[in-house]
Design an enzyme around this catalytic site. Structure first.
Site, PDB file in Angstrom:
ATOM      1  N   LYS A   1       0.847  -1.207   0.000  1.00 11.82           N
ATOM      2  CA  LYS A   1       0.000   0.000   0.000  1.00 11.82           C
ATOM      3  C   LYS A   1       0.879   1.253   0.000  1.00 11.82           C
ATOM      4  CE  LYS A   1      -3.964   1.817   2.642  1.00 11.82           C
ATOM      5  NZ  LYS A   1      -4.878   1.564   3.781  1.00 11.82           N
TER       6      LYS A   1
ATOM      7  N   SER B   1      -9.656   1.738   2.791  1.00  8.88           N
ATOM      8  CA  SER B   1      -8.783   2.484   1.918  1.00  8.88           C
ATOM      9  C   SER B   1      -7.751   1.629   1.169  1.00  8.88           C
ATOM     10  CB  SER B   1      -8.035   3.547   2.734  1.00  8.88           C
ATOM     11  OG  SER B   1      -7.246   2.949   3.744  1.00  8.88           O
TER      12      SER B   1
ATOM     13  N   SER C   1      -9.853  -0.793   6.834  1.00  9.12           N
ATOM     14  CA  SER C   1      -9.286  -0.615   5.493  1.00  9.12           C
ATOM     15  C   SER C   1      -8.613  -1.824   4.874  1.00  9.12           C
ATOM     16  CB  SER C   1      -8.302   0.547   5.485  1.00  9.12           C
ATOM     17  OG  SER C   1      -9.020   1.738   5.418  1.00  9.12           O
TER      18      SER C   1
HETATM   19  N1  GLN Z   1     -13.176   4.026   6.397  1.00  8.20           N
HETATM   20  C1  GLN Z   1     -12.486   4.342   7.603  1.00  8.20           C
HETATM   21  C2  GLN Z   1     -12.023   5.777   7.568  1.00  8.20           C
HETATM   22  O1  GLN Z   1     -12.256   6.399   6.608  1.00  8.20           O
HETATM   23  C3  GLN Z   1     -11.341   3.417   7.830  1.00  8.20           C
HETATM   24  C4  GLN Z   1     -10.123   3.771   7.080  1.00  8.20           C
HETATM   25  C5  GLN Z   1      -8.944   2.932   7.436  1.00  8.20           C
HETATM   26  O2  GLN Z   1      -9.070   1.860   8.031  1.00  8.20           O
HETATM   27  N2  GLN Z   1      -7.775   3.436   7.090  1.00  8.20           N
HETATM   28  O3  GLN Z   1     -11.462   6.286   8.469  1.00  8.20           O
END
Ligand code: GLN
Length: 481
Positions: A73, A148, A172
């Protein structure tokens, strides 16, 4: 059979294929893909790493991961290779060190293909906030990958990497895994070093694998876990998990808290009920439970995550780190302009929210209250785990959104994190694995949540299901070769 680490490694060891040939096959697949799963590639370096791996394979010093092409990532530091968090703010930034989790894989001879697309600074549930545009879901290109870690999930699902490293602050890894029909493991907080992971919410962030099978996720976890003196929150998990998958369902107590199932579609519910019935048949005991505080996790998460983000992202001021505006009138103006130009709208929104909840006068009403809720959620999980070994839940209340949908329905996007954020709030391990399809043919994810540092039990439960019910992930069978 899909390309799994075990299968590819076997073929490498038998010399049916070399790592260089395998890497070339992935490079060709990535080059002809329109999924936008990668934002930076390192093909020349990958081929060099593959040659090195072939030497190890010949010498007999290879491990399961030697010579296997993978991706990382874009918020996980890779020395000399752009690491931008898919933000204009970090465009062109090349770290001078590797994140520990990636360094451990490299020490085993992993081959890095490139960096995966993601939501900007890991903020989002669709990967559409990426500065480089959204990745597409390989199961249905009119839909999002989830986020994400969306690029990584898409890459694994479409055979553009054998596995990927993602990060999970509030879901994410698990949610994109469920949207793309692959396996995603969010380890216990502290089980994997965060050194080199660009911080979003430091008390929530964890690195973990996205993979084609439960066993692959276990193999990667075994390689990246462990205490690291450069991350003082990291701890040793003193056993390996990939050799403990065979226990079956007998003797497992699987808790099902009804609140997790409220508001999910009947089709998704049907898939999860099928999984519950499967476990019963395998000899597991199903324990009906209730977690009335589940709904508190979402507001607590968004307050804590944004508060920590506002502090962590303070370093991007055009002086210490990040984009600097070309024109400005004073130092203050330079910082304001650099941040306005460098950060996208979602990141700005969260920094503002986080700054607000930490400001004097509002700190007690928001941040402090969220920390109190956090304790209640931790206690609620402790209560549940006094009567079960694993909790079974949906990974997300919905399957993959259409592209451009949540931009207009932002609150709906935040609300869709309800099933994943409680785990991060409490620092627990959880895995998402495919468990059927909805009426549109989109993958449904099942989440198995465990006690702290008990990855072994959720992986065993997941493996039992995967082996028994391999009906899923059919249309992308085959793999890169
Ligand atoms: N969707 C969640 C957020 O926007 C989780 C994102 C993540 O785990 N990085 O914060």
């Amino acid at each position: 059979m899909r390309d799994t680490i075990s299968i590819l490694s076997e073929r490498l060891k038998k010399r049916e294929i070399s790592s260089v040939e395998l890497t070339k096959a992935y490079i060709d697949a990535i080059s002809s893909s329109d999924l936008n799963a990668y934002v930076h590639t390192s093909f020349d370096e990958a081929l060099r790493q593959a040659e090195e791996a072939d030497k190890r394979l010949k010498e007999g010093t290879a491990t399961l991961l030697t010579g296997i092409p993978m991706s990382v990532k874009d918020n996980i530091s890779t020395k000399g290779l752009e690491t931008t968090c898919c933000s204009k703010m970090l465009e062109g930034y090349k770290p001078f060190y590797d994140a520990t989790a990636y360094a451990k894989l490299r020490a085993e001879g992993a081959v890095l293909l490139g960096k995966n697309n993601m939501d900007e600074f890991a903020m989002g549930s669709t990967s559409e906030t990426s500065y480089y545009g959204a990745p597409l879901n390989p199961r249905d290109k009119t839909r999002v990958t989830g986020g994400s870690s969306g690029g990584g999930a898409a890459a694994v699902a479409a055979h553009l990497a054998a596995y990927a490293l993602g990060s999970d602050t509030g879901g994410s890894i698990r949610q994109p895994a469920s949207f793309c029909g692959v396996v995603g493991l969010k380890p216990t907080y502290g089980a994997v070093s965060r050194y080199g992971l660009i911080a979003y919410g430091s008390s929530l962030d964890q690195i973990g694998p996205l993979a084609n099978s439960v066993k692959d996720a276990a193999i990667v976890f075994d390689s990246i876990k462990g205490r690291d003196f450069r991350d003082q929150t990291s701890e040793e998990t003193p056993y390996t998990v990939s050799d403990k998958l065979e226990g079956g369902g007998k003797g497992l107590k699987i808790g099902v808290a009804k609140e997790y199932f409220e508001g999910i579609s009947p089709e998704m519910k049907g898939c999860l009920e099928g999984a519950i019935a499967f476990y019963e048949k395998e000899g597991a005991e199903i324990v009906p439970l209730s977690m009335p505080s589940l709904g508190l996790a979402l507001p607590a998460y968004y307050i804590i995550a944004c508060a920590e983000a506002s502090s962590n992202l303070g370093r991007y001021d055009g002086i210490r780190f990040g984009h600097r505006a070309a024109k400005y009138e004073s130092v203050d103006d330079m910082i304001a302009r650099s941040r306005t130009e460098g950060f996208g709208k979602e990141v700005q929104r969260r920094i503002m929210l986080g700054t607000y909840v930490l400001s004097s006068g509002y700190y007690d009403a928001y941040y402090k209250k969220a920390c109190t809720l956090r304790k209640q959620i931790v206690a609620a999980f402790d209560g549940l785990f006094s009567s079960c070994d694993v909790l079974l839940a949906p990974t997300s209340p919905n399957t993959a959104f259409p592209l451009n949908y949540t931009g207009q329905n932002r609150i709906e996007m935040y609300l869709s994190d309800i099933c994943t954020v409680p785990v991060n709030i409490a620092g627990l391990p959880a895995i998402s694995l495919p468990c059927g399809k909805d009426g549109k043919g989109l993958p449904v994810g099942m989440q198995l949540i465990g006690k702290k540092f008990d990855e072994a039990t959720i992986l065993r439960a997941a493996y039992t299901y995967e082996r028994g019910e391999r009906q899923e992930v059919e249309e992308l069978e085959g793999g890169v070769l």
